[in-house]
Design a protein around this motif. Sequence first.
Motif, PDB file in Angstrom:
ATOM      1  N   LEU A   1      43.251  46.889  51.487  1.00 14.00           N
ATOM      2  CA  LEU A   1      44.053  45.682  51.620  1.00 14.00           C
ATOM      3  C   LEU A   1      43.988  44.851  50.344  1.00 14.00           C
ATOM      4  N   SER A   2      42.799  44.697  49.790  1.00 13.70           N
ATOM      5  CA  SER A   2      42.647  43.931  48.556  1.00 13.70           C
ATOM      6  C   SER A   2      43.302  44.637  47.371  1.00 13.70           C
ATOM      7  N   ALA A   3      43.160  45.965  47.320  1.00 14.45           N
ATOM      8  CA  ALA A   3      43.786  46.720  46.237  1.00 14.45           C
ATOM      9  C   ALA A   3      45.300  46.594  46.286  1.00 14.45           C
ATOM     10  N   ARG A   4      45.852  46.632  47.470  1.00 12.91           N
ATOM     11  CA  ARG A   4      47.312  46.523  47.611  1.00 12.91           C
ATOM     12  C   ARG A   4      47.778  45.126  47.196  1.00 12.91           C
ATOM     13  N   ALA A   5      47.030  44.095  47.527  1.00 14.37           N
ATOM     14  CA  ALA A   5      47.382  42.734  47.100  1.00 14.37           C
ATOM     15  C   ALA A   5      47.311  42.601  45.590  1.00 14.37           C
ATOM     16  N   THR A   6      46.296  43.211  44.986  1.00 16.47           N
ATOM     17  CA  THR A   6      46.155  43.160  43.528  1.00 16.47           C
ATOM     18  C   THR A   6      47.309  43.871  42.846  1.00 16.47           C
ATOM     19  N   LEU A   7      47.719  45.011  43.402  1.00 18.88           N
ATOM     20  CA  LEU A   7      48.816  45.773  42.815  1.00 18.88           C
ATOM     21  C   LEU A   7      50.124  44.990  42.851  1.00 18.88           C
ATOM     22  N   LYS A   8      50.279  44.107  43.828  1.00 25.65           N
ATOM     23  CA  LYS A   8      51.514  43.346  43.967  1.00 25.65           C
ATOM     24  C   LYS A   8      51.567  42.100  43.086  1.00 25.65           C
ATOM     25  N   LEU A   9      50.537  41.901  42.274  1.00 29.31           N
ATOM     26  CA  LEU A   9      50.537  40.718  41.409  1.00 29.31           C
ATOM     27  C   LEU A   9      51.746  40.696  40.479  1.00 29.31           C
ATOM     28  N   HIS A  10      52.180  41.869  40.018  1.00 26.01           N
ATOM     29  CA  HIS A  10      53.315  41.923  39.090  1.00 26.01           C
ATOM     30  C   HIS A  10      54.596  41.375  39.718  1.00 26.01           C
ATOM     31  N   LEU A  11      54.690  41.427  41.034  1.00 26.06           N
ATOM     32  CA  LEU A  11      55.903  40.967  41.707  1.00 26.06           C
ATOM     33  C   LEU A  11      56.013  39.450  41.706  1.00 26.06           C
ATOM     34  N   HIS A  12      54.897  38.759  41.510  1.00 26.14           N
ATOM     35  CA  HIS A  12      54.888  37.308  41.633  1.00 26.14           C
ATOM     36  C   HIS A  12      54.414  36.591  40.377  1.00 26.14           C
ATOM     37  N   ASP A  13      53.893  37.334  39.423  1.00 24.07           N
ATOM     38  CA  ASP A  13      53.276  36.691  38.259  1.00 24.07           C
ATOM     39  C   ASP A  13      53.676  37.465  37.001  1.00 24.07           C
ATOM     40  N   ASP A  14      54.495  36.828  36.166  1.00 26.62           N
ATOM     41  CA  ASP A  14      54.949  37.492  34.937  1.00 26.62           C
ATOM     42  C   ASP A  14      54.117  37.107  33.719  1.00 26.62           C
ATOM     43  N   SER A  15      52.999  36.415  33.932  1.00 24.20           N
ATOM     44  CA  SER A  15      52.163  35.968  32.815  1.00 24.20           C
ATOM     45  C   SER A  15      50.928  36.848  32.626  1.00 24.20           C
ATOM     46  N   ILE A  16      50.917  38.018  33.237  1.00 27.16           N
ATOM     47  CA  ILE A  16      49.768  38.922  33.131  1.00 27.16           C
ATOM     48  C   ILE A  16      49.837  39.662  31.799  1.00 27.16           C
ATOM     49  N   TRP A  17      48.774  39.562  31.008  1.00 27.06           N
ATOM     50  CA  TRP A  17      48.788  40.237  29.712  1.00 27.06           C
ATOM     51  C   TRP A  17      47.392  40.607  29.213  1.00 27.06           C
ATOM     52  N   ALA A  18      46.348  39.930  29.671  1.00 24.98           N
ATOM     53  CA  ALA A  18      45.003  40.177  29.150  1.00 24.98           C
ATOM     54  C   ALA A  18      44.485  41.537  29.613  1.00 24.98           C
ATOM     55  N   ASN A  19      43.580  42.091  28.821  1.00 20.64           N
ATOM     56  CA  ASN A  19      43.026  43.417  29.127  1.00 20.64           C
ATOM     57  C   ASN A  19      42.420  43.487  30.522  1.00 20.64           C
ATOM     58  N   TRP A  20      41.626  42.488  30.863  1.00 20.44           N
ATOM     59  CA  TRP A  20      40.913  42.528  32.140  1.00 20.44           C
ATOM     60  C   TRP A  20      41.882  42.583  33.306  1.00 20.44           C
ATOM     61  N   ASP A  21      42.947  41.786  33.260  1.00 19.81           N
ATOM     62  CA  ASP A  21      43.942  41.797  34.328  1.00 19.81           C
ATOM     63  C   ASP A  21      44.584  43.176  34.459  1.00 19.81           C
TER      64      ASP A  21
END
Length: 572
Positions: free
Chosen positions: A442-462
Motif C-alpha cells: 500500500l505504501s509502495a503504491r502511494a509512493t509510486l503515484k507521487l508523479h501524478l500529483h507532484d511535478d517538483s520531484i528531482w532530487a536523487n533520494w526522491d
Amino acid sequence: MSAHQRDHVENGDSRHGRPAKHAVEQKARKACINCRRQKMRCIIEGNDACRRCRRSGLPCIFVPRANAATLPGAVTDTKDVDFKTDVLRRLKVIEDSLGISVADGILPESAILDGGSNDGEELSVEFSSLGALWDAAEVLQSSAPSSVPQYIWRKSTIKDLWLSFHERMPGLHFMHRKQTFSAPQPLLLASILYCSSTRGPSETQGIAPHYFAVLCNAIAQLCVPGSEVGTVPQDTEEWAFQTVLGIVLAGLLNEAIVRETGVWISIAYRLILEHCPAHIDETSREWRKLFSGVQIIDLEHASLHLSCPVIPIESPLPGLQTSHRDQLYRLSRMMHTGLTHFTGRGLPTIWSCFTGQTSAVVNLDNRFTPVDAAVIRDWARQLDEWLVEFSQDSEGSEQELRAVFRQYVLHRLVVLSIYHPARGCDLWSNSTTPTEQHELLLSARATLKLHLHDDSIWANWDLIMITWAALIVVQGIEGGAGEPDDVANIRIHLEMLKQMNKPKPSLCDKLINRLEGSLASVHTPVSADFQHNSFENLDMGAHMDQSWQIFDHSSLHQMMYYDWATHEQSLD
C-alpha cells in the motif's frame, strides 16, 4: 650559382633576396610536438602533417617559436582548435613539472589559444553586466583539471546556464524562498552550472560531465591549504553561506551514486560551525534553514545506506536552534532517532538492492528484537502525528502542503523498508505476514503515484525511493495483488527517469536498468479477480491480523484514492 642560391631558385623567388615560402613555413613550424618529444627530424609532407605523424595516425600539431610568424594554414575549425588548445595545455603542465622553460619554444599559458571561447564577448554589454559572475568563473577555470575542455568557459554558455537555473530550478523544501546572488562564490557557481546543465535541454548533456569534474575539484580545493577556491574573502559570512549551499545542491544531485557525499556533508557542517554569525537577525542569511538542509541530506544519505547520521539533531550554536514544533525539526528528529538505532548492525540496505550487493537473507529471529519492533512502532506513530498536524495547517501554501505529503509518503516507505531488504527484498517471503505485505504494498503504491500529483520531484533520494517503490509494486503484480493502473504508473516513472538529463553513466540509467529488468521478468498477469486479491478496500484490514499494522491504516486514504488537489482545496 652557389648551392644557397640554387635552393632559392628551386623553392621560390631569389631575385630580391626574399626567402621562399617553403623556407618560411619550415622556419615557423620547425618541428611538431610528436617529433620534438622523440628528438627526431620533422619532415613535412604536404600542408597537413609530417611524415612521422601521418604514418602513425597521430594529429600533427606544430608549436611556433616565440619569434615566429603566424602559423601557416591556421585551422579555423572550432573543434580542432579546442583539441589543439587542450593538447597544448596538457603539454605545458607536463613540461612545467619537468622543468622545461618557456624559452624552449612553448608558449606561455596566457598566449595559448582559447578556442575563440570568448571572442567578442569581452566588450558585449550583456556580459559586462554580469561582472561578478566572471570573477567566480575565472577562479574555477584557473583551478580546473587540465582534462576539462576550454569551450565550457564560454561566457554565452555560462550566462545561459546561470539564468536558466533560476528559471527552471524548483524551490528547496527546506528553503521555500528562492535565494538570489548577484556575486556568486566559485563553489556555488560550479554547483549551479552542473545542476543547470543536468536539468537543461538535451544540448547541454555533453557538457554536464565536465561541470561535474569542475564541481568535484572545487569541493576538493576547500581542503587544500592556500587554494584560491578555499580562500576566504573579507565577507566571510556570505562566502560560507554560498559555499555550503553549493555543497547542499551538489549532494541533492549526487547522494547514493557518489560515495563521497558523506565527506561533503561533513565539510558543509564544519563551515557552518566556523562561519555562522553569533547573532542572526532579519538582515542575515537563512542559516537555520540551511542547517536543516544539511541535516536532511545527511539523513537521506544515511537512510539509503542505513548508516549513522553525521549531523547532530541539536545544533551546538544558539543561532541555529529552532522550535521543537518546527516541521523540519520534528521530521529530522524522528529520522535521526530511528536510523541511529539500526545503524552498525550489518543489515542489508535499500541501496544495496540496486547495486546487487545484498547479502544472504537475515535470520530475523536472531537479528531483530522486540526493542527493534518498539522503535519502529514509535517511529511510525510520530510520523502519523506529524502528517496530521502539518497537513491541516490552513496557512500552508499549496507547495508546502504538497511537500508535506511527499515527505510523509517517502519516509513512511523508509520505515517499512527496514525489514524488507533483510528478507531478500522479497514481498512474498515466508517470513512476511499478509498484513505486512498489505502495508508495504500500500505504501509502495502511494509512493509510486507521487508523479501524478507532484511535478517538483528531482532530487536523487526522491527518485531512488520512488524506483524502490516501483520494484515492490512489480512484485505485487507478479504475486497477483496488482491494480489496473500499476503498470501505467510504473511506465510514467520510467518516462520521468528517461527525461532526466543526467551525465552518462548516470543514476537514472542505473534505476532504469534495474526497474526495466524487474518489469521484464513479470510473467504473471493481473488476475481477473484482482478486486479480491488487492488491498483496494481498506476496510478489509479489520478482518486481518492487526499485530503488525504499525501505521494508521487511514493515513493514506485521502492521498491514495482522492485527488490531492481536492484535498488541498478542502483545507482552505
